[in-house]
Design a protein around this motif. Structure first.
Motif, mmCIF file in Angstrom:
data_model
loop_
_atom_site.group_PDB
_atom_site.id
_atom_site.type_symbol
_atom_site.label_atom_id
_atom_site.label_comp_id
_atom_site.label_asym_id
_atom_site.label_seq_id
_atom_site.Cartn_x
_atom_site.Cartn_y
_atom_site.Cartn_z
ATOM 1 N N HIS A 30 37.924 77.121 39.796
ATOM 2 C CA HIS A 30 37.853 78.172 38.785
ATOM 3 C C HIS A 30 37.321 79.471 39.392
ATOM 4 O O HIS A 30 37.752 80.566 39.048
ATOM 5 C CB HIS A 30 36.944 77.734 37.641
ATOM 6 C CG HIS A 30 36.581 78.838 36.708
ATOM 7 N ND1 HIS A 30 37.492 79.424 35.872
ATOM 8 C CD2 HIS A 30 35.399 79.473 36.510
ATOM 9 C CE1 HIS A 30 36.891 80.378 35.177
ATOM 10 N NE2 HIS A 30 35.629 80.422 35.537
ATOM 11 N N ILE A 86 37.757 72.125 24.959
ATOM 12 C CA ILE A 86 37.419 72.476 26.342
ATOM 13 C C ILE A 86 38.689 72.656 27.165
ATOM 14 O O ILE A 86 38.817 73.604 27.943
ATOM 15 C CB ILE A 86 36.493 71.408 26.961
ATOM 16 C CG1 ILE A 86 35.101 71.497 26.327
ATOM 17 C CG2 ILE A 86 36.397 71.587 28.483
ATOM 18 C CD1 ILE A 86 34.163 70.381 26.710
ATOM 19 N N LYS A 121 39.728 76.140 29.040
ATOM 20 C CA LYS A 121 39.814 76.131 30.508
ATOM 21 C C LYS A 121 41.032 76.908 30.983
ATOM 22 O O LYS A 121 40.934 77.719 31.909
ATOM 23 C CB LYS A 121 39.897 74.689 31.019
ATOM 24 C CG LYS A 121 38.562 73.993 31.165
ATOM 25 C CD LYS A 121 38.733 72.518 31.459
ATOM 26 C CE LYS A 121 39.519 72.252 32.711
ATOM 27 N NZ LYS A 121 39.578 70.804 33.022
ATOM 28 N N ASN A 141 40.975 80.686 31.154
ATOM 29 C CA ASN A 141 40.177 81.332 32.196
ATOM 30 C C ASN A 141 38.878 81.954 31.675
ATOM 31 O O ASN A 141 38.464 83.021 32.122
ATOM 32 C CB ASN A 141 41.006 82.393 32.927
ATOM 33 C CG ASN A 141 40.417 82.746 34.282
ATOM 34 O OD1 ASN A 141 39.976 81.870 35.014
ATOM 35 N ND2 ASN A 141 40.392 84.021 34.606
ATOM 36 N N LEU A 181 34.269 70.024 34.442
ATOM 37 C CA LEU A 181 34.025 71.472 34.371
ATOM 38 C C LEU A 181 33.192 71.936 35.563
ATOM 39 O O LEU A 181 33.469 72.977 36.171
ATOM 40 C CB LEU A 181 33.309 71.828 33.071
ATOM 41 C CG LEU A 181 34.123 71.831 31.780
ATOM 42 C CD1 LEU A 181 33.210 72.095 30.587
ATOM 43 C CD2 LEU A 181 35.220 72.891 31.834
ATOM 44 N N GLU A 206 35.108 71.992 38.761
ATOM 45 C CA GLU A 206 36.064 73.089 38.809
ATOM 46 C C GLU A 206 35.373 74.458 38.833
ATOM 47 O O GLU A 206 36.012 75.490 38.637
ATOM 48 C CB GLU A 206 37.027 72.975 37.627
ATOM 49 C CG GLU A 206 37.906 71.732 37.709
ATOM 50 C CD GLU A 206 38.727 71.506 36.462
ATOM 51 O OE1 GLU A 206 39.090 72.496 35.797
ATOM 52 O OE2 GLU A 206 39.002 70.341 36.139
ATOM 53 N N PHE A 237 33.168 75.917 36.844
ATOM 54 C CA PHE A 237 32.807 76.665 35.646
ATOM 55 C C PHE A 237 31.282 76.701 35.520
ATOM 56 O O PHE A 237 30.589 75.765 35.915
ATOM 57 C CB PHE A 237 33.388 76.001 34.391
ATOM 58 C CG PHE A 237 34.852 76.253 34.177
ATOM 59 C CD1 PHE A 237 35.291 77.383 33.511
ATOM 60 C CD2 PHE A 237 35.794 75.359 34.663
ATOM 61 C CE1 PHE A 237 36.639 77.616 33.319
ATOM 62 C CE2 PHE A 237 37.142 75.571 34.475
ATOM 63 C CZ PHE A 237 37.573 76.707 33.803
#
Length: 344
Positions: free
Chosen positions: A56, A115, A119, A122, A141, A144, A146
């Protein structure tokens, strides 16, 4: 042992191609860069085999920050969550961020779907009161990149930042307060839930009655499975079945509202017949006669630490290098509902 995350550099090295080529394929720019279908297939196959997930953080750097934070709670109409949301919104706006609000109704399926939706849009971070069975979703999360900050409750199995209040000690002190007023038969009307904050409030009550050699009197009310009338009937039945009670501690304010109705309908006088304390103070407690003793959660402090914590995580580019574990104290406000007249 944690599995090592695969990076674009790793993919490029394994397939003996350039990092730029891998990046073009991942970003959907392969055709415009005239990358062969065969090479695209090789990269996609390798990604599937290794379980690669795009960072992310990397996506944010390419696409630009959305400046949006998701505020996901159990019920946004609840006074506690709504108050935090309003304060968070002000602080987010001051720092150039916008807030998206949503309610999970404590439903894991709904939480996971929400969620997943956010996601792909963005968003930069999530402030979440987690539902049961959300550990793997929260872990994903974090993997990735976040920024994730839990509040009101946390998950011991997940190494995630959180801002919570001191639930066990607060419940202990509230129960002890009733003991100090001369109460000897203290009931707890409690939410039957696996949520950590509810487990700790129960533990605090039990620690206090054990310390003073008192018997437990606990009513477990299923979490939001009952209508208000059913909650009222259940509490009324509990009070009738335990006529020796001289005090009752409600573990949430919405249970306290139904409990006060039950006490009135039974013709019991507060505090002469039954002293009352509630976790999570509420404005309406000051309108009730006598005023209801309540445990105040520090709303402004919670909102401050949530926003400060989220900004800190975002400053770390969402990679969770900074782990925030904040446990804030509450304040017990003794009022007329728990100040006993004479000894029991």
């Amino acid at each position: 042992m944690a599995k090592k995350k695969i990076s674009i550099k790793d993919i490029a090295k394994a397939l003996d191609i350039s990092i730029t080529t891998v990046s073009f394929i991942l970003n959907g720019k392969a055709k415009e860069k005239r990358i062969s279908s065969e090479l695209i297939a090789r990269v996609e196959s390798y990604i599937q085999e290794t379980g690669y997930r795009p960072s992310h953080l990397a996506q944010s750097l390419r696409l630009g920050k959305s400046k949006v934070i998701v505020f996901m709670v159990e019920d946004i109409s609840n006074h506690f969550f709504a108050s935090i949301a309003r304060l968070i919104e002000e602080k987010a706006f001051e720092n150039g961020y916008k807030i998206i609000y949503c309610s999970t109704e404590n439903d894991p399926k709904k939480a996971k779907e929400l969620i997943g939706t956010f996601k792909v849009r963005n968003v930069d971070g999530f402030v979440i009161t987690p539902t049961p069975d959300l550990e793997s979703t929260i872990s994903e999360l974090l993997e990735e990149d976040f920024a994730v900050l839990l509040f009101d409750r946390w998950m011991p199995e997940v190494d995630c930042s959180y801002v919570i209040v001191e639930n066990e000690q607060s419940a202990f002190e509230a129960t002890e307060h009733l003991v100090m007023q001369g109460c000897k038969h203290i009931g707890l009307i409690h939410v039957e839930s696996d949520q950590m904050q509810m487990k700790l409030r129960l533990a605090g009550y039990r620690r206090a009655v054990m310390k003073y050699g008192l018997a437990e009197h606990v009513l477990h009310v299923p979490f939001h499975n009952y209508s208000e009338n059913e909650e009222l009937e259940k509490i009324t039945g509990f009070l009738k079945a335990n006529p020796e009670l001289d005090a009752v501690f409600f573990s949430t304010n919405y249970l306290a509202f139904e409990g006060l109705r039950a006490i009135q309908q039974l013709g019991k006088r507060i505090p002469d017949d039954l002293a009352v304390v509630s976790f999570d103070d509420h404005y309406f407690f000051s309108l009730f006669q006598p005023n209801i003793t309540g445990i105040e959660q520090p709303l402004h402090q919670i909102a401050d630490r949530l926003m400060e914590g989220m900004l800190e995580l975002l400053k770390e580019n969402g990679n969770q290098k900074a782990v925030i574990r904040e446990v804030l104290p509450t304040v017990l406000h003794p009022r007329g509902s728990s100040v006993k007249k004479g000894d029991k």
